[in-house]
Structure formats: C-alpha cells, structure tokens
Design a protein around this motif. Structure first.
Motif, PDB file in Angstrom:
ATOM      1  N   PHE A 112       0.816  -1.218   0.000  1.00 32.96           N
ATOM      2  CA  PHE A 112       0.000   0.000   0.000  1.00 32.96           C
ATOM      3  C   PHE A 112       0.850   1.268   0.000  1.00 32.96           C
ATOM      4  O   PHE A 112       0.646   2.161  -0.836  1.00 32.96           O
ATOM      5  CB  PHE A 112      -0.922  -0.032   1.225  1.00 32.96           C
ATOM      6  N   ASN A 113       1.805   1.351   0.931  1.00 37.52           N
ATOM      7  CA  ASN A 113       2.584   2.584   1.063  1.00 37.52           C
ATOM      8  C   ASN A 113       3.491   2.851  -0.133  1.00 37.52           C
ATOM      9  O   ASN A 113       3.923   3.977  -0.352  1.00 37.52           O
ATOM     10  CB  ASN A 113       3.418   2.555   2.344  1.00 37.52           C
ATOM     11  N   ASN A 114       3.814   1.814  -0.904  1.00 35.65           N
ATOM     12  CA  ASN A 114       4.641   2.001  -2.097  1.00 35.65           C
ATOM     13  C   ASN A 114       3.843   2.516  -3.285  1.00 35.65           C
ATOM     14  O   ASN A 114       4.417   3.032  -4.248  1.00 35.65           O
ATOM     15  CB  ASN A 114       5.306   0.685  -2.494  1.00 35.65           C
ATOM     16  N   SER A 115       2.532   2.370  -3.223  1.00 35.29           N
ATOM     17  CA  SER A 115       1.712   2.676  -4.398  1.00 35.29           C
ATOM     18  C   SER A 115       1.768   4.150  -4.782  1.00 35.29           C
ATOM     19  O   SER A 115       1.716   4.483  -5.960  1.00 35.29           O
ATOM     20  CB  SER A 115       0.255   2.267  -4.144  1.00 35.29           C
ATOM     21  N   TYR A 116       1.863   5.031  -3.792  1.00 40.32           N
ATOM     22  CA  TYR A 116       1.814   6.463  -4.083  1.00 40.32           C
ATOM     23  C   TYR A 116       3.157   7.163  -3.866  1.00 40.32           C
ATOM     24  O   TYR A 116       3.218   8.397  -3.811  1.00 40.32           O
ATOM     25  CB  TYR A 116       0.709   7.151  -3.258  1.00 40.32           C
ATOM     26  N   ARG A 117       4.229   6.370  -3.772  1.00 37.51           N
ATOM     27  CA  ARG A 117       5.549   6.983  -3.721  1.00 37.51           C
ATOM     28  C   ARG A 117       5.984   7.398  -5.126  1.00 37.51           C
ATOM     29  O   ARG A 117       5.563   6.797  -6.109  1.00 37.51           O
ATOM     30  CB  ARG A 117       6.563   6.003  -3.131  1.00 37.51           C
ATOM     31  N   PRO A 118       6.820   8.418  -5.243  1.00 33.59           N
ATOM     32  CA  PRO A 118       7.264   8.841  -6.579  1.00 33.59           C
ATOM     33  C   PRO A 118       8.128   7.781  -7.241  1.00 33.59           C
ATOM     34  O   PRO A 118       8.725   6.933  -6.575  1.00 33.59           O
ATOM     35  CB  PRO A 118       8.071  10.118  -6.282  1.00 33.59           C
ATOM     36  N   GLY A 119       8.155   7.829  -8.569  1.00 39.21           N
ATOM     37  CA  GLY A 119       9.036   6.934  -9.302  1.00 39.21           C
ATOM     38  C   GLY A 119       8.302   6.009 -10.254  1.00 39.21           C
ATOM     39  O   GLY A 119       7.075   6.054 -10.386  1.00 39.21           O
ATOM     40  N   LYS A 120       9.062   5.165 -10.918  1.00 36.86           N
ATOM     41  CA  LYS A 120       8.552   4.227 -11.894  1.00 36.86           C
ATOM     42  C   LYS A 120       7.640   3.217 -11.212  1.00 36.86           C
ATOM     43  O   LYS A 120       7.924   2.749 -10.111  1.00 36.86           O
ATOM     44  CB  LYS A 120       9.729   3.496 -12.547  1.00 36.86           C
ATOM     45  N   LYS A 121       6.546   2.859 -11.886  1.00 35.24           N
ATOM     46  CA  LYS A 121       5.573   1.940 -11.316  1.00 35.24           C
ATOM     47  C   LYS A 121       5.527   0.629 -12.094  1.00 35.24           C
ATOM     48  O   LYS A 121       5.608   0.630 -13.326  1.00 35.24           O
ATOM     49  CB  LYS A 121       4.178   2.570 -11.315  1.00 35.24           C
ATOM     50  N   PRO A 122       5.355  -0.505 -11.374  1.00 34.77           N
ATOM     51  CA  PRO A 122       5.242  -1.797 -12.053  1.00 34.77           C
ATOM     52  C   PRO A 122       3.805  -2.125 -12.451  1.00 34.77           C
ATOM     53  O   PRO A 122       3.505  -3.261 -12.792  1.00 34.77           O
ATOM     54  CB  PRO A 122       5.738  -2.777 -10.984  1.00 34.77           C
ATOM     55  N   PHE A 123       2.918  -1.140 -12.356  1.00 35.88           N
ATOM     56  CA  PHE A 123       1.500  -1.336 -12.678  1.00 35.88           C
ATOM     57  C   PHE A 123       1.007  -0.239 -13.607  1.00 35.88           C
ATOM     58  O   PHE A 123       1.603   0.845 -13.695  1.00 35.88           O
ATOM     59  CB  PHE A 123       0.655  -1.353 -11.397  1.00 35.88           C
ATOM     60  N   ASP A 124      -0.092  -0.532 -14.297  1.00 37.99           N
ATOM     61  CA  ASP A 124      -0.773   0.491 -15.095  1.00 37.99           C
ATOM     62  C   ASP A 124      -1.661   1.343 -14.202  1.00 37.99           C
ATOM     63  O   ASP A 124      -1.705   2.552 -14.350  1.00 37.99           O
ATOM     64  CB  ASP A 124      -1.581  -0.159 -16.216  1.00 37.99           C
ATOM     65  N   PHE A 125      -2.377   0.699 -13.311  1.00 37.36           N
ATOM     66  CA  PHE A 125      -3.024   1.415 -12.210  1.00 37.36           C
ATOM     67  C   PHE A 125      -3.070   0.516 -10.985  1.00 37.36           C
ATOM     68  O   PHE A 125      -2.921  -0.703 -11.081  1.00 37.36           O
ATOM     69  CB  PHE A 125      -4.402   1.974 -12.585  1.00 37.36           C
ATOM     70  N   ILE A 127      -5.140  -0.376  -7.242  1.00 40.07           N
ATOM     71  CA  ILE A 127      -6.442  -0.246  -6.599  1.00 40.07           C
ATOM     72  C   ILE A 127      -6.467  -1.035  -5.295  1.00 40.07           C
ATOM     73  O   ILE A 127      -6.582  -2.252  -5.294  1.00 40.07           O
ATOM     74  CB  ILE A 127      -7.581  -0.676  -7.557  1.00 40.07           C
ATOM     75  N   THR A 128      -6.262  -0.331  -4.175  1.00 39.71           N
ATOM     76  CA  THR A 128      -6.418  -0.909  -2.837  1.00 39.71           C
ATOM     77  C   THR A 128      -6.736   0.211  -1.853  1.00 39.71           C
ATOM     78  O   THR A 128      -5.901   0.610  -1.045  1.00 39.71           O
ATOM     79  CB  THR A 128      -5.163  -1.676  -2.371  1.00 39.71           C
ATOM     80  N   GLN A 129      -7.898   0.784  -1.955  1.00 38.76           N
ATOM     81  CA  GLN A 129      -8.395   1.783  -0.994  1.00 38.76           C
ATOM     82  C   GLN A 129      -7.433   2.941  -0.747  1.00 38.76           C
ATOM     83  O   GLN A 129      -7.182   3.333   0.397  1.00 38.76           O
ATOM     84  CB  GLN A 129      -8.738   1.114   0.342  1.00 38.76           C
ATOM     85  N   VAL A 130      -6.876   3.481  -1.820  1.00 39.25           N
ATOM     86  CA  VAL A 130      -5.982   4.632  -1.687  1.00 39.25           C
ATOM     87  C   VAL A 130      -6.811   5.906  -1.820  1.00 39.25           C
ATOM     88  O   VAL A 130      -7.420   6.157  -2.867  1.00 39.25           O
ATOM     89  CB  VAL A 130      -4.862   4.624  -2.743  1.00 39.25           C
ATOM     90  N   SER A 131      -6.852   6.682  -0.766  1.00 37.64           N
ATOM     91  CA  SER A 131      -7.607   7.935  -0.791  1.00 37.64           C
ATOM     92  C   SER A 131      -6.793   9.036  -1.463  1.00 37.64           C
ATOM     93  O   SER A 131      -5.572   9.134  -1.269  1.00 37.64           O
ATOM     94  CB  SER A 131      -7.959   8.379   0.626  1.00 37.64           C
ATOM     95  N   GLY A 246     -13.848  18.319   6.092  1.00 40.72           N
ATOM     96  CA  GLY A 246     -13.137  18.853   4.943  1.00 40.72           C
ATOM     97  C   GLY A 246     -13.737  18.311   3.655  1.00 40.72           C
ATOM     98  O   GLY A 246     -14.936  18.023   3.567  1.00 40.72           O
ATOM     99  N   THR A 247     -12.902  18.146   2.638  1.00 40.07           N
ATOM    100  CA  THR A 247     -13.359  17.628   1.355  1.00 40.07           C
ATOM    101  C   THR A 247     -13.779  16.174   1.502  1.00 40.07           C
ATOM    102  O   THR A 247     -13.150  15.402   2.226  1.00 40.07           O
ATOM    103  CB  THR A 247     -12.227  17.731   0.311  1.00 40.07           C
ATOM    104  N   LYS A 248     -14.839  15.799   0.814  1.00 40.02           N
ATOM    105  CA  LYS A 248     -15.324  14.426   0.892  1.00 40.02           C
ATOM    106  C   LYS A 248     -14.236  13.459   0.444  1.00 40.02           C
ATOM    107  O   LYS A 248     -13.665  13.601  -0.637  1.00 40.02           O
ATOM    108  CB  LYS A 248     -16.567  14.266   0.009  1.00 40.02           C
ATOM    109  N   GLU A 249     -13.944  12.479   1.288  1.00 40.01           N
ATOM    110  CA  GLU A 249     -12.863  11.531   0.984  1.00 40.01           C
ATOM    111  C   GLU A 249     -13.292  10.567  -0.111  1.00 40.01           C
ATOM    112  O   GLU A 249     -14.419  10.083  -0.126  1.00 40.01           O
ATOM    113  CB  GLU A 249     -12.487  10.757   2.247  1.00 40.01           C
ATOM    114  N   ARG A 250     -12.359  10.267  -1.011  1.00 44.81           N
ATOM    115  CA  ARG A 250     -12.669   9.349  -2.108  1.00 44.81           C
ATOM    116  C   ARG A 250     -11.496   8.428  -2.388  1.00 44.81           C
ATOM    117  O   ARG A 250     -10.342   8.803  -2.219  1.00 44.81           O
ATOM    118  CB  ARG A 250     -13.009  10.121  -3.382  1.00 44.81           C
ATOM    119  N   PHE A 251     -11.824   7.204  -2.786  1.00 41.53           N
ATOM    120  CA  PHE A 251     -10.807   6.288  -3.278  1.00 41.53           C
ATOM    121  C   PHE A 251     -10.651   6.489  -4.776  1.00 41.53           C
ATOM    122  O   PHE A 251     -11.643   6.604  -5.507  1.00 41.53           O
ATOM    123  CB  PHE A 251     -11.213   4.831  -3.040  1.00 41.53           C
TER     124      PHE A 251
END
Length: 295
Positions: A112-125, A127-131, A246-251
């Motif tokens: 989970f914590n690696n999904s939104y770190r900067p840099g090259k990604k091994p996925f196209d997108f 999806i695991t409850q990332v707000s 605040g702003t409505k939270e969204r995944f």
C-alpha cells in the motif's frame, strides 16, 4: 449469539453474492467491450503491450477483494483474479470498458505505502483503498472516484469506548491505525486524542494490538469495519461512523505521474457510474448494516 448471527448473515449474504457474481462473470469473463474512442489498446501507455497490469496490496481483504480458500500464488486471503470483491470487480469492469478480455488482465503485488511513492511503477493502475490527498497527488496521479469514504471506529464489546457517542468522547482513548492511511490522518487532524495515536504497518497488526489491549480502538473505513467485527475480532463492535470533515474523501486508482492512461480510465469510470454498474457493485459487495453516527 450476536457474533454467531452476524457470521450467519454474512455467510448467507456472501453465498447469494457469490452466486450473483458468478452468474455475471459467466456472461462477461471472456468478452470485452468496444474500446472507448481515443483509447484503443494499441495506443495505451502500458507496462506490457496488450496486457492491463493492475497493482494491489497483499493480503487483499474482503469486501474489497473476494475471499478465496486457495488463492493463486502469491496472493493470500483473497485472489483478485476471481473478479469478486468490490475493487476486483471494478478493475475488471474498467478493463472491459477499455476492450480487455479478463485473461488480458494481470495482477501484481505492491505494498500500500509504495503505491503512491514517486518513481517508476510496475503497474498500469493500482487499486487498494488509496484515498486522494493533495500531497500524494504531487508524486502520482489519481483517477476519478470509484468510492466515497466514511471512516469509523472499531472497539471491543464490553469496554468503555464501546459506549462513546461523540468524537469528543474519543479523546481520552488510545487509538491506532495503519501507517500512511487517511484513517490515521483523521485521528490526528479531527479526533485529536490526548495520547499520541499508534501506527502499524498493516491493519492486521493494529487489530492484534486491539486484541492485546495495547490500544482501545482502531480507525478504518466503514466496509472494512464490518469485515473486522464479523471475521477478525470475536468481541469487536463498531463504536460509530465518523462524519466527513473537509473535502469528501474518495478512493481513486493510482497511476505513475503523467501516465495518459488516467484519461481513458476516467472515461471508463464515468461510463460505469452513468450506466449503474458502480452502484450495482456497491450494493453487491458493500451493502451496509447500520452503524451509529458519532457526532
């Protein structure tokens, strides 16, 4: 008795949902929709040509992914390849909108914590409850919403926190949440407990700390809370649902920064909201029992 009834209801409901999902899957598993104009597969910026690579955390838990007795390696608890569970079903629905067959979707493990770190990604997108958060969006791109979120507090039956009715009433308790989540951010920004909240690498670790009495409650999104009290905690109870602040939270689905695939996925999601697929999948997998509101 209450726990047994909850488990029985979930088992009956789960069987019904599996039958419905299986029937739906039988119709769509080997067919792909017509690609969205301007989003032909050959023109998409993909990790592997002709394949849609989707990232997810592991273990991936219900109701977001469907429980599997013997999941495909390396998956644990749930197997995203079965197309069951809300996020798996949404991912396959998006894939079909983009013209991919089910067999052309590949799942890859990304913490989970690696999904939104900067840099090259091994996925196209991913999806695991990332707000969506503005600070996260500096490093990665997010799709439009596929789910709007309410946070909640889970405690243990018979403890004093289980009687709390207000956010102010939570302040004297020690709370915990998974590291890097908006659940932890909600504790710090809005509950503001008198003692520093504890953070854990996984929800499993937070739940174990609750079992051990190291914390009084954990904060998780509401659908996860129902799974926790039904399956993971013998004496678990939902203290209450937390109001939106605040702003409505969204995944949203996560993309490598600048990936033009986001535009095509957003078009697919718009279609799925418009044709009722998103609402149908929410009813199928995220139907909610009652939870008290914390004021």
């Amino acid at each position: 008795m209450r726990k047994a009834l909850i488990a029985l209801v979930m088992l009956v409901a789960g069987a019904t949902l599996v039958l419905a999902a299986t029937a739906t899957g039988a119709r769509t598993a080997q067919t792909a929709g017509t690609a969205i104009p301007g989003c032909a597969k050959a023109s998409l910026d993909l990790v592997s040509a002709g394949t849609l690579t989707v990232g997810a955390d592991n273990p991936a838990y219900p109701p977001w992914f469907g429980f599997t007795e013997k999941p495909t390696k390396p998956w644990k608890v749930s197997d995203p390849y079965n197309g069951k569970g809300y996020e798996s079903a949404v991912a396959y629905a998006v894939a079909r909108q983009l013209g991919f067959l089910k067999k052309q979707v590949k799942w890859t493990v990304v913490p989970f914590n690696n999904s939104y770190r900067p840099g090259k990604k091994p996925f196209d997108f991913y999806i695991t409850q990332v707000s969506y958060l503005p600070e996260r969006a500096q490093a990665v791109d997010f799709s439009n919403a596929y789910y709007f979120v309410n946070q909640s507090v889970v405690g243990r039956s018979g403890t004093s926190i289980a009687k709390v009715k207000t956010i102010a009433g939570l302040k004297r308790y020690r709370l915990g949440a998974q590291l890097g989540t908006t659940s932890y951010k909600y504790i710090v920004d809005y509950i503001k407990p008198s003692s520093k909240p504890l953070v854990y690498d996984t929800n499993d670790a937070a739940i174990q700390a609750l079992k051990n009495g190291q914390i009084d409650g954990i904060v998780v999104d509401l659908p996860t809370a129902f799974y926790v009290i039904a399956v993971q905690l013998d004496d678990g109870t939902i203290v209450g649902k937390l109001p939106t602040r605040g702003t409505k939270e969204r995944f949203g689905m996560v993309f490598e920064k600048g990936n033009p695939l986001k535009k095509c996925v957003n078009k697919a999601l718009n279609n799925l909201w418009r044709n009722g697929t998103i609402k149908r999948l929410q009813r199928l997998y995220l139907a909610r029992a009652g939870a008290p509101d914390l004021k």
